[in-house]
Design an enzyme around this catalytic site. Sequence first.
Site, PDB file in Angstrom:
ATOM      1  N   GLY A  54      -6.304   4.620   3.617  1.00 32.46           N
ATOM      2  CA  GLY A  54      -6.875   4.078   2.234  1.00 32.46           C
ATOM      3  C   GLY A  54      -6.586   5.113   1.199  1.00 32.46           C
ATOM      4  O   GLY A  54      -7.130   6.333   1.446  1.00 32.46           O
ATOM      5  N   ALA A  55      -6.170   4.842   0.223  1.00 28.14           N
ATOM      6  CA  ALA A  55      -5.692   5.772  -0.793  1.00 28.14           C
ATOM      7  C   ALA A  55      -6.908   6.824  -1.243  1.00 28.14           C
ATOM      8  O   ALA A  55      -6.808   7.953  -1.101  1.00 28.14           O
ATOM      9  CB  ALA A  55      -5.206   5.143  -2.040  1.00 28.14           C
ATOM     10  N   ASP A 241      -2.719   2.224  -4.434  1.00 30.54           N
ATOM     11  CA  ASP A 241      -2.378   3.431  -3.914  1.00 30.54           C
ATOM     12  C   ASP A 241      -1.748   4.570  -5.038  1.00 30.54           C
ATOM     13  O   ASP A 241      -2.031   5.708  -4.875  1.00 30.54           O
ATOM     14  CB  ASP A 241      -1.389   3.405  -2.726  1.00 30.54           C
ATOM     15  CG  ASP A 241      -2.067   2.684  -1.553  1.00 30.54           C
ATOM     16  OD1 ASP A 241      -1.885   1.763  -1.495  1.00 30.54           O
ATOM     17  OD2 ASP A 241      -2.511   3.811  -0.609  1.00 30.54           O
ATOM     18  N   ASN A 251       1.165  -0.366  -3.901  1.00 30.47           N
ATOM     19  CA  ASN A 251      -0.003  -1.031  -3.053  1.00 30.47           C
ATOM     20  C   ASN A 251       0.715  -1.475  -1.675  1.00 30.47           C
ATOM     21  O   ASN A 251       1.906  -1.338  -1.199  1.00 30.47           O
ATOM     22  CB  ASN A 251      -0.853  -1.940  -3.615  1.00 30.47           C
ATOM     23  CG  ASN A 251      -2.175  -2.304  -2.740  1.00 30.47           C
ATOM     24  OD1 ASN A 251      -2.901  -1.327  -2.333  1.00 30.47           O
ATOM     25  ND2 ASN A 251      -2.324  -3.477  -2.424  1.00 30.47           N
TER      26      ASN A 251
HETATM   27  C1  LIG Z   1      -8.953   1.263  -1.611  1.00 27.67           C
HETATM   28  S1  LIG Z   1      -7.188   0.879  -1.996  1.00 27.67           S
HETATM   29  C2  LIG Z   1      -6.557   1.360  -0.369  1.00 27.67           C
HETATM   30  C3  LIG Z   1      -5.097   1.077  -0.235  1.00 27.67           C
HETATM   31  O1  LIG Z   1      -4.596   2.034   0.728  1.00 27.67           O
HETATM   32  C4  LIG Z   1      -3.951   1.147   1.896  1.00 27.67           C
HETATM   33  O2  LIG Z   1      -3.079   1.736   2.516  1.00 27.67           O
HETATM   34  P1  LIG Z   1      -3.044   2.359   4.044  1.00 27.67           P
HETATM   35  O3  LIG Z   1      -3.880   1.386   4.757  1.00 27.67           O
HETATM   36  O4  LIG Z   1      -1.624   2.376   4.365  1.00 27.67           O
HETATM   37  O5  LIG Z   1      -3.932   3.626   3.773  1.00 27.67           O
HETATM   38  C5  LIG Z   1      -3.643  -0.164   1.079  1.00 27.67           C
HETATM   39  O6  LIG Z   1      -2.233   0.265   0.336  1.00 27.67           O
HETATM   40  C6  LIG Z   1      -4.967  -0.307   0.323  1.00 27.67           C
HETATM   41  O7  LIG Z   1      -4.626  -1.169  -0.817  1.00 27.67           O
END
Ligand SMILES: CSC[C@H]1O[C@H](OP(=O)(O)O)[C@H](O)[C@@H]1O
Length: 365
Positions: A54-55, A241, A251
């Site tokens: 999560g970003a 992101d 995203n």
């Molecule tokens: C709170 S937004 C989190 C954002 O990050 C996620 O990516 P990942 O699971 O690969 O870290 C995803 O893009 C979410 O929207």
Amino acid sequence: MKVNGIPTRTIWSVDHGQAIGIIDQTKLPFEFKKETLRDWRQVREAIATMKVRGAPLIGIAAAWAMVLAIRDNAQDDLIHEVRSELIATRPTAVNLQWAVDHLVKKVMPLPAKDRLPVAYREAEEMTQANVLANRAIGTHGAKIIAELYAKKREPVNILTHCNAGWLATVDYGTALSAVYIAFEQGIPLHVWVDETRPREQGLLTAWELAGVGIPHTVIADNAGGHLMQHREVDAVIVGADRITAIGDVANKVGTYLKALAAKDMDVPFYVAAPSSTIDWTIQDGKHGIEIENRSGDELRFIRGLDKKGHLADIRLMDAQTNVENPAFDVTPARLVTGIITERGVCAPEFLTRLFPEGARKHARS
Ligand SMILES: CSC[C@H]1O[C@H](OP(=O)(O)O)[C@H](O)[C@@H]1O
């Protein structure tokens, strides 16, 4: 937030910054497992393998990794080396580089012996600031859901992609923060949850929503357009992101396709993110944002429970099958109805008005 009386925190300092506590998200939704990380390399590994993800959360985790590194060696060369290694783990989310650089900028002017307490203070402040920002995002986002309910006077159907809940941040989440606060206010709602191949972060969203009793339905990623065509979606709310100065949004991969369907069906498409997700140095997201390509095995295998109920990675295709696994895509600003930030909601073209300090940074870049 609390779920069944238990605080929903994804990361915490242990022994005053001597170690970091996390939830291993690669085991969810099947197993709730906490881990204590004592070395900055363990945090780097946790980010790279998406134990923490999560970003906003990977930014905070990287800041705490810097604290662990400085505890062991506060010399300039070590700090620069650790900074480079952390930033390289996951290039798309700007939060990671933003958090690391924010902390490095605060400690580098100091003598090495004075750096650790300042690093610890900065990491603590960033952690708390993320909680407050997410709560504010939720308050602004809940107003959108309330307005939708005032119009239809029936439960509001929100579609979300990936996981932008409390698991993706320190607490509350971004897209789901709006859902949580609207639900707390008694607004009837239901969430369509994209499963989000290949890492299935939608199952994290379903786990979060089930924990607080919010009605939700998991769908295949490819079903969202059909539901919008049949007027089953009142709004799409996703996380981000990296957002550019003009509102292009990186995203989780698949977001762009949802935005296209939303545009075609005139469904409002919102992006929820703290200002630490905005990269004021770039304008054009399509060419200016590095898209992380992850291992093909994330597509060749899927994680679930085997017949004995044990967590297992089940092979879906053989090792020779070519796969391509971009982890993110970029949704152009023209497809975004509004960006929900801690300072309020605005159309993409007004981001620089909502953040004049960002406009100045953009003008200098
Ligand atoms: C709170 S937004 C989190 C954002 O990050 C996620 O990516 P990942 O699971 O690969 O870290 C995803 O893009 C979410 O929207």
